[in-house]
Each structure stands twice: as C-alpha cells, then as structure tokens.
Design a protein around this motif. Structure first.
Motif, PDB file in Angstrom:
ATOM      1  N   LYS A 119       7.895  22.359 -50.024  1.00  0.00           N
ATOM      2  CA  LYS A 119       7.908  23.645 -49.330  1.00  0.00           C
ATOM      3  C   LYS A 119       6.511  24.027 -48.839  1.00  0.00           C
ATOM      4  CE  LYS A 119      10.351  27.242 -48.052  1.00  0.00           C
ATOM      5  NZ  LYS A 119      11.462  27.108 -47.096  1.00  0.00           N
ATOM      6  N   ILE A 120       5.507  23.920 -49.716  1.00  0.00           N
ATOM      7  CA  ILE A 120       4.143  24.275 -49.326  1.00  0.00           C
ATOM      8  C   ILE A 120       3.639  23.340 -48.233  1.00  0.00           C
ATOM      9  CG2 ILE A 120       1.754  24.445 -50.116  1.00  0.00           C
ATOM     10  CD1 ILE A 120       2.760  25.299 -52.817  1.00  0.00           C
ATOM     11  N   LYS A 121       3.933  22.072 -48.362  1.00  0.00           N
ATOM     12  CA  LYS A 121       3.478  21.109 -47.358  1.00  0.00           C
ATOM     13  C   LYS A 121       4.094  21.399 -45.995  1.00  0.00           C
ATOM     14  CE  LYS A 121       2.861  16.156 -46.606  1.00  0.00           C
ATOM     15  NZ  LYS A 121       3.122  14.786 -47.130  1.00  0.00           N
ATOM     16  N   ASP A 122       5.371  21.757 -45.970  1.00  0.00           N
ATOM     17  CA  ASP A 122       6.013  22.114 -44.704  1.00  0.00           C
ATOM     18  C   ASP A 122       5.361  23.344 -44.078  1.00  0.00           C
ATOM     19  OD1 ASP A 122       7.716  20.000 -44.985  1.00  0.00           O
ATOM     20  OD2 ASP A 122       9.392  21.182 -45.763  1.00  0.00           O
ATOM     21  N   ASN A 145     -11.200  27.541 -38.384  1.00  0.00           N
ATOM     22  CA  ASN A 145     -10.073  27.062 -37.602  1.00  0.00           C
ATOM     23  C   ASN A 145      -9.234  26.103 -38.448  1.00  0.00           C
ATOM     24  OD1 ASN A 145      -8.288  26.153 -35.725  1.00  0.00           O
ATOM     25  ND2 ASN A 145      -9.810  25.328 -34.316  1.00  0.00           N
ATOM     26  N   PRO A 146      -7.926  26.356 -38.614  1.00  0.00           N
ATOM     27  CA  PRO A 146      -7.095  25.458 -39.430  1.00  0.00           C
ATOM     28  C   PRO A 146      -7.140  24.013 -38.974  1.00  0.00           C
ATOM     29  CG  PRO A 146      -5.926  27.494 -38.969  1.00  0.00           C
ATOM     30  CD  PRO A 146      -7.180  27.529 -38.142  1.00  0.00           C
ATOM     31  N   GLN A 147      -7.418  23.780 -37.668  1.00  0.00           N
ATOM     32  CA  GLN A 147      -7.496  22.406 -37.196  1.00  0.00           C
ATOM     33  C   GLN A 147      -8.628  21.635 -37.876  1.00  0.00           C
ATOM     34  OE1 GLN A 147      -7.183  21.692 -32.935  1.00  0.00           O
ATOM     35  NE2 GLN A 147      -6.506  23.776 -32.616  1.00  0.00           N
ATOM     36  N   PHE A 148      -9.642  22.357 -38.326  1.00  0.00           N
ATOM     37  CA  PHE A 148     -10.812  21.713 -38.915  1.00  0.00           C
ATOM     38  C   PHE A 148     -10.545  21.242 -40.338  1.00  0.00           C
ATOM     39  CE2 PHE A 148     -14.789  21.831 -41.288  1.00  0.00           C
ATOM     40  CZ  PHE A 148     -15.600  21.030 -40.498  1.00  0.00           C
ATOM     41  N   TRP A 149      -9.899  22.076 -41.157  1.00  0.00           N
ATOM     42  CA  TRP A 149      -9.751  21.748 -42.568  1.00  0.00           C
ATOM     43  C   TRP A 149      -8.331  21.401 -42.988  1.00  0.00           C
ATOM     44  CZ3 TRP A 149      -6.587  25.144 -45.247  1.00  0.00           C
ATOM     45  CH2 TRP A 149      -6.372  26.394 -44.650  1.00  0.00           C
ATOM     46  N   LEU A 150      -7.328  21.674 -42.136  1.00  0.00           N
ATOM     47  CA  LEU A 150      -5.958  21.308 -42.488  1.00  0.00           C
ATOM     48  C   LEU A 150      -5.664  19.883 -42.029  1.00  0.00           C
ATOM     49  CD1 LEU A 150      -3.663  24.430 -41.936  1.00  0.00           C
ATOM     50  CD2 LEU A 150      -4.316  23.322 -44.074  1.00  0.00           C
ATOM     51  N   THR A 151      -6.287  18.923 -42.683  1.00  0.00           N
ATOM     52  CA  THR A 151      -5.980  17.525 -42.434  1.00  0.00           C
ATOM     53  C   THR A 151      -4.799  17.097 -43.302  1.00  0.00           C
ATOM     54  OG1 THR A 151      -7.511  16.769 -44.146  1.00  0.00           O
ATOM     55  CG2 THR A 151      -8.410  17.089 -41.917  1.00  0.00           C
ATOM     56  N   ILE A 155      -3.962  18.971 -46.832  1.00  0.00           N
ATOM     57  CA  ILE A 155      -2.645  19.590 -46.990  1.00  0.00           C
ATOM     58  C   ILE A 155      -1.968  19.064 -48.253  1.00  0.00           C
ATOM     59  CG2 ILE A 155      -0.311  19.650 -46.026  1.00  0.00           C
ATOM     60  CD1 ILE A 155      -1.530  19.889 -43.272  1.00  0.00           C
ATOM     61  N   ALA A 156      -2.052  17.765 -48.470  1.00  0.00           N
ATOM     62  CA  ALA A 156      -1.457  17.184 -49.680  1.00  0.00           C
ATOM     63  C   ALA A 156      -2.140  17.723 -50.931  1.00  0.00           C
ATOM     64  CB  ALA A 156      -1.567  15.661 -49.627  1.00  0.00           C
ATOM     65  N   PHE A 157      -3.463  17.889 -50.887  1.00  0.00           N
ATOM     66  CA  PHE A 157      -4.181  18.428 -52.048  1.00  0.00           C
ATOM     67  C   PHE A 157      -3.754  19.860 -52.341  1.00  0.00           C
ATOM     68  CE2 PHE A 157      -7.587  20.700 -54.144  1.00  0.00           C
ATOM     69  CZ  PHE A 157      -8.004  19.820 -55.125  1.00  0.00           C
ATOM     70  N   LEU A 158      -3.732  20.721 -51.320  1.00  0.00           N
ATOM     71  CA  LEU A 158      -3.362  22.122 -51.525  1.00  0.00           C
ATOM     72  C   LEU A 158      -1.917  22.258 -51.983  1.00  0.00           C
ATOM     73  CD1 LEU A 158      -5.096  23.693 -48.387  1.00  0.00           C
ATOM     74  CD2 LEU A 158      -5.852  23.855 -50.764  1.00  0.00           C
ATOM     75  N   ALA A 159      -1.024  21.484 -51.365  1.00  0.00           N
ATOM     76  CA  ALA A 159       0.383  21.543 -51.764  1.00  0.00           C
ATOM     77  C   ALA A 159       0.572  21.023 -53.188  1.00  0.00           C
ATOM     78  CB  ALA A 159       1.229  20.732 -50.782  1.00  0.00           C
ATOM     79  N   TYR A 245      -5.936  18.026 -60.934  1.00  0.00           N
ATOM     80  CA  TYR A 245      -5.142  16.853 -61.299  1.00  0.00           C
ATOM     81  C   TYR A 245      -4.032  16.585 -60.286  1.00  0.00           C
ATOM     82  CZ  TYR A 245      -1.893  13.894 -63.898  1.00  0.00           C
ATOM     83  OH  TYR A 245      -1.033  12.881 -64.277  1.00  0.00           O
ATOM     84  N   MET A 246      -3.177  17.577 -60.064  1.00  0.00           N
ATOM     85  CA  MET A 246      -2.077  17.367 -59.132  1.00  0.00           C
ATOM     86  C   MET A 246      -2.562  17.365 -57.685  1.00  0.00           C
ATOM     87  SD  MET A 246       0.259  16.710 -61.138  1.00  0.00           S
ATOM     88  CE  MET A 246       1.229  16.205 -59.726  1.00  0.00           C
ATOM     89  N   GLY A 247      -3.634  18.122 -57.390  1.00  0.00           N
ATOM     90  CA  GLY A 247      -4.180  18.080 -56.042  1.00  0.00           C
ATOM     91  C   GLY A 247      -4.669  16.687 -55.691  1.00  0.00           C
ATOM     92  N   LEU A 248      -5.473  16.089 -56.590  1.00  0.00           N
ATOM     93  CA  LEU A 248      -5.957  14.733 -56.353  1.00  0.00           C
ATOM     94  C   LEU A 248      -4.814  13.719 -56.390  1.00  0.00           C
ATOM     95  CD1 LEU A 248      -9.203  14.777 -58.534  1.00  0.00           C
ATOM     96  CD2 LEU A 248      -9.084  14.650 -56.038  1.00  0.00           C
ATOM     97  N   ASN A 249      -3.867  13.934 -57.281  1.00  0.00           N
ATOM     98  CA  ASN A 249      -2.744  13.018 -57.407  1.00  0.00           C
ATOM     99  C   ASN A 249      -1.995  12.884 -56.076  1.00  0.00           C
ATOM    100  OD1 ASN A 249      -0.688  11.386 -58.381  1.00  0.00           O
ATOM    101  ND2 ASN A 249      -0.270  12.647 -60.162  1.00  0.00           N
ATOM    102  N   PHE A 250      -1.615  14.002 -55.502  1.00  0.00           N
ATOM    103  CA  PHE A 250      -0.865  13.963 -54.249  1.00  0.00           C
ATOM    104  C   PHE A 250      -1.749  13.597 -53.060  1.00  0.00           C
ATOM    105  CE2 PHE A 250       2.362  16.333 -56.627  1.00  0.00           C
ATOM    106  CZ  PHE A 250       3.518  15.745 -56.142  1.00  0.00           C
TER     107      PHE A 250
END
Length: 380
Positions: A119-122, A145-151, A155-159, A245-250
C-alpha cells in the motif's frame, strides 16, 4: 483521459486512418492490471508460517544467547547447544518451545508487513508519477522535489520501514510471549541456583497463562507495569530497530530483483537482504530481548540482578559490564536464521503471490471473454 492521437494533427491521413498493429500498440498502452491488496496479506501469511517452521530451533538458540550474561569457555557450538536442549529439556519438541506464539507472530507480522508495504509503495509511486507529470519544476529547490529523492530504492526503504513499524506494533504482544517461552531453559537454571528464586519462579505453561500473568502483574519483575502496557514493554527499541532493518531489507531486495518476479531470484535476494540488514541492526535486537525478559522475569537476563532503566541504560550497562561483544551475542545463529528465514519468506511470498495473480488473470480473462461474447450476441 487524453487520447494520444489528438496530440498528432500533423500526421498524414494514411498513417492515422489505417495504423499498423505496431503503431497502434505504441500509441495506446495496454491497460494496467491491478491486483487486490488481500493478495499481499495472504501471501505474507503463508510466507511467515513457512519460514517460522524452518527456523524455529535457530531462533530459540539466538534468543537464549542474547539473554545470557556469562559466557562459558570453551564456547559450545551451535550443534552442541541444540543437542543440549534436546537431551535436557524434553526432546525434539523442546527445540520448538514458544512455537505457537512465534507462529502467530510470524503469520500476523508477515501479513501486515507485506500488505502495508504494498500500500505504501503504491502511494509513493503515485506521488512520484504525479511529480514527473508536472510541467514546471522548481530547480532552485530540487531537494524538495519528489523526483529527486523518490527513487525506486528510496521508495522501497520508506515503504519497508513503515510496514515494519505497523507490523511490529500490531504483533508485539506475541513477540514478548515468544521471548518468555524461549527463555525458560536458561531461566530454570537461574532459578534453581537459589532457593528464593526457585520458590518464586513458575514458568507459564501456555500462551494464555503467559498473557494472563503479564496483564495481572504476577511476574516478579520490578519494571512490569501490568495491564495492557505490559504487552508493549520494550517496544521502543523494537521500533528503533525495525525502521532501518526492514527499510534496508526491502531496499536491498528491490535493488537486487528490479521488479523481476522469478521465485528463485526472490529467495536469493531475500537471503542477502535479510543477512545484511540483520547484522547492521543486531545490537538493538539484543537490547529489546533484554528489556522484554526483564519485564516478565524481573532480572535483566538469565544471570545477574541489574535492572535496566531504559534502552540507553541497557546499552551502556552491557558494554561497561560485559564488553562490546555482548550486544552481538548470538549473532551467528541469528544471521543464519535470518538468511534462511528471509530467503524462504520472500520465496513463499513470491510463489503464493504469483499463483494468486495467475488465478486472478485467468478469472479476469474469462469474464472479459464472456462479456465480449454477450455483446456479440446482443445480450444485455
């Protein structure tokens, strides 16, 4: 939705009136097939249960090593520890002590984790797409700008971090009960060392008894608060640990797979991401286990009578009295368990999710063909 053909008025009639199939495919992208969110929950539950069964003995050894304050020399090997538990604590079944609570934990944790992650990733991907469609980009504030940091990796780390927090908090009571049952072996040894402790210590015999005693503040610990708060003692270091842990994992998993849905690659990437992230955040996991044990049994570990006042007091006291290596005690079985467990978890998740998506596609294609046939026959 805008039609791509409206943006090309300068094309000649031959190209617009009778486009070739390849041209049509380029102009009109295929529809995006979205899958139900419950696919992630079901696949996550299957992954959690499967990984738990395979790694239960290693998890038992890891928890006990984290709680021990005295290290014997020569140190027993992993096989020797498993053999001792088997011979002295009830045979093969002893290797799965606390398995019921741990199974509930892993099933619930994985179901929540993969559901929230999807859900968060979407949502973050939608935010990224919206920013890319903006006609004006503020170059002076590019960092905002989200284009700069939302790679893809960020995105996988934050989600993953967000999903880990939700899964940890929602299943944390099972984590405490798992620690209680896994620690019974070393706790009995400690209790038998003195008549007072032996008379006051009665290990819980079931998950319900463990929860009841914690709620009514029956354990002998000084820091046990009783009530619902007893089920969340030590949640702070757990959350601090789970974010990286889960941020790096994903994030590592996403960078290795790059959206590839092959089952074998998912298992390989899951093993690497789990092992690397576990080694980085392992001290926080040790602190969490010490505080959990203290909240239930009264002392901070199986040996010794120091009472930790909090997360930082636990870390400083362990380093001062036991050395820096104490926060990494049990690292080998933990990394081994995480490598196997994370690899199996992602493998079974991908296998189950692929199966659910194939079934969904099959039912969707059948309903589409049925609707088309009805329209051709003039049935409304």
């Amino acid at each position: 939705m805008r039609d791509d053909n409206d943006q090309q008025p300068s094309q000649d009639n031959s190209s617009t009136s009778a486009p070739t199939p390849s041209t049509t495919e380029n102009l009109v992208p295929p529809p995006i097939q979205l899958y139900p969110q419950w696919h992630n929950a079901v696949a996550g539950a299957v992954a959690g249960a499967s990984a738990r069964v395979a790694t239960a003995p290693l998890d038992l050894i890891r928890i006990r090593a984290q709680l021990e304050r005295e290290v014997t020399y020569p140190r027993p090997s992993l096989f020797q520890k498993l053999k001792t538990i088997y011979q002295q604590e009830g045979g093969f079944i002893a290797l799965f002590r606390g398995n019921l609570a741990a199974t509930y934990l892993w099933i619930g944790y994985s179901a929540v984790q993969f559901s929230v992650y999807g859900k968060i990733k979407d949502q973050l991907n939608e935010q990224r797409q919206r920013s890319e469609q903006e006609s004006i980009v503020d170059t002076t504030n590019s960092l905002l700008n989200p284009q700069f940091w939302l790679t893809s990796t960020s995105i996988a780390f934050l989600a993953g971090a967000g999903a880990g927090i939700c899964a940890t908090v929602s299943t944390y009571p099972f984590d405490i009960c798992r620690t209680v049952f896994a620690a019974q072996g070393v706790t009995v040894v400690h209790a038998n060392s003195s008549a007072t402790a032996a008379s006051s210590f009665q290990p819980p015999k079931s998950l319900w008894e463990c929860a009841t005693r914690m709620y009514h503040q029956q354990p002998i610990g000084r820091n046990n608060r009783g009530g619902l708060a007893a089920f969340f003692v030590g949640v702070r270091p757990a959350v601090v640990q789970i974010i990286p842990y889960m941020g790096l994992n994903f994030a590592i998993y996403d960078s290795l797979t790059q959206g590839d849905r092959r089952i074998g690659l998912s298992g390989y990437a899951g093993s690497i991401s789990g092992a690397v992230s576990k080694m980085i955040v392992y001290p926080c996991d040790t602190i969490k286990k010490r505080i959990q044990y203290q909240s239930v049994f009264g002392s901070s570990s199986a040996v010794g009578e120091h009472y930790y006042k909090g997360m930082w007091d636990c870390l400083i006291t362990m380093i001062r009295t036991e050395g820096i290596s104490s926060v990494y005690r049990g690292l080998v079985p933990s990394v081994l368990k995480t490598t196997i467990g994370s690899g199996l978890s992602f493998t079974f998740f991908r296998m189950t999710k692929n199966g659910l998506e194939e079934l969904h596609d099959y039912r969707f294609s059948r309903s589409t063909r049925s609707a088309k046939d009805d329209n051709d026959l003039g049935i409304t």
